[in-house]
Design a protein around this motif. Structure first.
Motif, mmCIF file in Angstrom:
data_model
loop_
_atom_site.group_PDB
_atom_site.id
_atom_site.type_symbol
_atom_site.label_atom_id
_atom_site.label_comp_id
_atom_site.label_asym_id
_atom_site.label_seq_id
_atom_site.Cartn_x
_atom_site.Cartn_y
_atom_site.Cartn_z
ATOM 1 N N MET A 117 1.002 -1.069 -0.745
ATOM 2 C CA MET A 117 0.242 0.722 0.001
ATOM 3 C C MET A 117 0.677 1.237 0.190
ATOM 4 S SD MET A 117 -3.345 -1.047 2.929
ATOM 5 C CE MET A 117 -3.666 -2.393 2.443
ATOM 6 N N TRP A 118 1.891 1.167 0.267
ATOM 7 C CA TRP A 118 2.577 2.252 0.735
ATOM 8 C C TRP A 118 3.879 2.344 -0.241
ATOM 9 C CZ3 TRP A 118 1.611 6.065 4.013
ATOM 10 C CH2 TRP A 118 0.869 5.556 5.491
ATOM 11 N N GLU A 119 4.497 1.010 -0.838
ATOM 12 C CA GLU A 119 5.165 1.732 -2.100
ATOM 13 C C GLU A 119 4.882 1.222 -3.412
ATOM 14 O OE1 GLU A 119 7.897 -1.897 -0.997
ATOM 15 O OE2 GLU A 119 8.360 -0.618 1.735
ATOM 16 N N ARG A 120 3.990 0.122 -3.683
ATOM 17 C CA ARG A 120 3.477 0.069 -4.444
ATOM 18 C C ARG A 120 1.991 -0.710 -4.993
ATOM 19 N NH1 ARG A 120 7.403 -3.329 -3.861
ATOM 20 N NH2 ARG A 120 7.985 -5.714 -4.041
ATOM 21 N N PRO A 121 1.064 0.046 -5.257
ATOM 22 C CA PRO A 121 -0.321 -1.076 -4.942
ATOM 23 C C PRO A 121 -0.354 -1.600 -6.325
ATOM 24 C CG PRO A 121 -0.909 1.373 -4.603
ATOM 25 C CD PRO A 121 1.327 1.329 -4.863
ATOM 26 N N SER A 122 -0.874 -2.978 -5.958
ATOM 27 C CA SER A 122 -0.984 -3.646 -7.020
ATOM 28 C C SER A 122 -1.403 -3.622 -7.945
ATOM 29 C CB SER A 122 -2.004 -4.990 -6.420
ATOM 30 O OG SER A 122 -2.265 -6.139 -7.785
ATOM 31 N N PRO A 123 -0.766 -4.468 -9.773
ATOM 32 C CA PRO A 123 -1.548 -3.168 -10.413
ATOM 33 C C PRO A 123 -3.331 -4.786 -11.563
ATOM 34 C CG PRO A 123 0.260 -4.347 -10.915
ATOM 35 C CD PRO A 123 0.366 -4.925 -9.413
ATOM 36 N N LEU A 124 -3.339 -5.331 -10.250
ATOM 37 C CA LEU A 124 -4.278 -6.715 -10.455
ATOM 38 C C LEU A 124 -5.547 -5.263 -10.835
ATOM 39 C CD1 LEU A 124 -2.922 -9.740 -7.828
ATOM 40 C CD2 LEU A 124 -2.811 -8.972 -11.080
ATOM 41 N N ALA A 125 -6.021 -5.638 -11.244
ATOM 42 C CA ALA A 125 -7.877 -4.998 -11.816
ATOM 43 C C ALA A 125 -8.337 -5.209 -10.621
ATOM 44 C CB ALA A 125 -8.292 -5.483 -13.500
ATOM 45 N N GLY A 126 -9.395 -4.076 -10.271
ATOM 46 C CA GLY A 126 -10.605 -4.439 -8.651
ATOM 47 C C GLY A 126 -9.675 -5.148 -7.405
ATOM 48 N N TYR A 127 -7.970 -4.563 -7.563
ATOM 49 C CA TYR A 127 -7.999 -4.994 -6.060
ATOM 50 C C TYR A 127 -6.578 -4.076 -6.059
ATOM 51 C CZ TYR A 127 -9.181 -10.373 -6.253
ATOM 52 O OH TYR A 127 -10.223 -10.967 -6.473
ATOM 53 N N PHE A 128 -6.623 -3.867 -4.871
ATOM 54 C CA PHE A 128 -5.692 -3.008 -4.307
ATOM 55 C C PHE A 128 -4.320 -3.185 -4.311
ATOM 56 C CE2 PHE A 128 -4.594 -0.183 -0.275
ATOM 57 C CZ PHE A 128 -4.074 1.365 -1.388
ATOM 58 N N THR A 129 -3.980 -4.324 -3.311
ATOM 59 C CA THR A 129 -2.628 -4.986 -3.372
ATOM 60 C C THR A 129 -2.850 -6.374 -3.788
ATOM 61 O OG1 THR A 129 -3.240 -6.055 -0.942
ATOM 62 C CG2 THR A 129 -1.764 -3.746 -1.087
ATOM 63 N N THR A 130 -1.982 -7.289 -3.604
ATOM 64 C CA THR A 130 -1.112 -8.638 -4.596
ATOM 65 C C THR A 130 -2.200 -9.280 -3.487
ATOM 66 O OG1 THR A 130 0.969 -8.985 -3.400
ATOM 67 C CG2 THR A 130 0.675 -8.371 -5.629
ATOM 68 N N CYS A 131 -2.484 -9.118 -2.068
ATOM 69 C CA CYS A 131 -3.307 -9.893 -1.531
ATOM 70 C C CYS A 131 -4.252 -10.162 -1.442
ATOM 71 C CB CYS A 131 -3.517 -9.303 0.216
ATOM 72 S SG CYS A 131 -1.683 -8.351 0.611
ATOM 73 N N GLY A 132 -5.605 -9.514 -2.421
ATOM 74 C CA GLY A 132 -6.755 -10.142 -3.221
ATOM 75 C C GLY A 132 -7.448 -8.804 -2.122
ATOM 76 N N ASN A 133 -8.204 -9.593 -1.577
ATOM 77 C CA ASN A 133 -9.735 -8.655 -1.366
ATOM 78 C C ASN A 133 -9.816 -8.248 1.099
ATOM 79 O OD1 ASN A 133 -10.615 -10.920 0.251
ATOM 80 N ND2 ASN A 133 -12.459 -10.972 -0.814
#
Length: 396
Positions: free
Chosen positions: A42-58
């Motif tokens: 969240m601080w360094e590079r939010p996930s580019p995955l569509a619909g998600y904020f991080t690679t941790c999913g929801n």
């Protein structure tokens, strides 16, 4: 600082020592690293995955505050370590090739397990200490020194408070935010009796409290918003026409704060409305678990005595005692149905405030010595029960 403030600070330092003792004996878990990894992203590079904020999913339906708080010290540590290497010659650098650019999960062996554990856990301890200080301040203003110290002592030596203060989670943040939100709303309502120039700082504080509560847990913010609205209508009296405007501004500001915690990414922010974190029902599982734990029995005895006094003595039934009791009744039986959380924990500061207030009233009666002795016995037994539980809390 006066004598009362110094004694309160000593109690809070004891709480810090208890939590540090537990943390020193904890093992870093996969859940710890999940919070740290998601927070760092969240601080360094939010996930580019569509619909998600991080690679941790929801994020298991949770809000972002706990993740950001767990990841922030690690992000700062990473920047410090990489910055220090820039002042070394290439052959003397500790992390050649920028190895710390990976996630915390990937580089935990480089940072060191001991540092990671303390960096991830201490921010939550400090937030719990902040709440303890706020509880003492509120209870002391309402009930005097004796009521404030009883409420703070029950908080400091509560095994459940310590249990949630020493691990990354959103519950302690929701508890911190909801308690502050309710009493800030009361403060705004009282300020509305005076000149408008005194409204603005408290309205800004109300907006911040509502926003940070929403970033910790959506249900806590929903409950706090409704309770604040009711309390402000009740207390504002001749200024009730301004209440709806104030809470509307606070709600808009809170939504912007929550959006900021999602780095102003609208696609990720929409999960606040679809993740189900606000769904709830009512149950007694949390209350039953609290009652069944022997380490909580000294506090429960104090609660039982306080309820008897509240029901039987008219002088105990006033707003300062009734408001926290109503909050316990509202929050203590909430059960989230879509995400895992423990709303009953949010009720504990209000419960301790209620006990402190009723006992403060009892200490002003002819039976002062009896209730003073009872208060001392409750605190001593609660201390012993809490310290006996610390090894079990450290094991998880």
């Amino acid at each position: 600082m006066g004598r009362a403030q110094r004694l309160a600070a000593v109690l809070l330092l004891v709480f810090l020592a208890e939590c540090c003792w537990v943390i020193s004996r904890q093992q870093v878990t996969s859940e710890d690293y999940r919070y740290a990894r998601c927070g760092r992203e969240m601080w360094e590079r939010p996930s580019p995955l569509a619909g998600y904020f991080t690679t941790c999913g929801n994020l298991n339906g949770e809000e972002t505050f706990g993740y950001r708080l767990a990841g922030f010290p690690l992000t700062v540590q990473r920047l410090v370590l990489l910055g220090a290497d820039k002042f070394r010659k290439p052959e003397n650098r500790l992390y050649s090739g920028g190895a710390l650019n990976g996630s915390n999960w990937e580089t935990r062996h480089q940072i060191g397990l001991g540092d990671v554990k303390w960096l991830m856990h201490l921010p939550f301890v400090l937030m719990a200490m902040w709440l303890g200080g706020g509880l003492w301040w509120v209870a002391r203003r309402l009930f005097g020194n004796e009521g404030g110290f009883l409420a703070l002592a029950l908080y400091v030596f509560s095994p459940e408070i310590i249990r949630y203060a020493v691990i990354p989670n959103n519950e302690v943040l929701a508890m911190w935010g909801l308690y502050g939100l309710v009493y800030t709303a009361i403060g705004v309502a009282h300020a509305m009796q005076g000149p408008q120039r005194k409204w603005r700082p408290r309205i800004a504080l109300l907006t911040l409290a509502l926003g940070l509560t929403a970033t910790a847990h959506l249900l806590a913010a929903m409950v706090g918003f409704v309770v604040s609205l009711v309390l402000m209508f009740y207390l504002a009296e001749r200024r009730r026409s301004a209440v709806l405007l104030i809470v509307t501004y606070a709600a808009i500001g809170a939504m912007l704060i929550d959006l900021a915690f999602y780095s102003f990414r609208l696609q990720a922010f929409t999960y606040v409305f679809t993740g189900g974190a606000g769904r709830f029902w009512f149950g007694v599982d949390g209350v039953r678990a609290f009652v069944r734990e022997p380490a909580n029995w000294p506090s429960l005895i104090a609660v039982a005595v306080a309820l008897v006094l509240y029901a039987g003595v008219r002088r105990s039934r006033y707003f300062g005692n009734t408001a926290p009791l109503v909050m316990v009744g509202v929050i203590g039986f909430l059960v989230t149905t879509q995400v895992w959380s423990s709303p009953w924990v949010w009720a504990l500061p209000f419960l301790f405030t209620f006990v402190g207030g009723v006992f403060a009233d009892a200490l002003e009666t002819r039976q002062r010595r009896l209730y003073l002795a009872m208060s001392g016995m409750v605190i001593v037994t609660q201390v012993l029960a809490c310290w006996a539980m610390l090894p079990g809390i450290a094991k998880g």
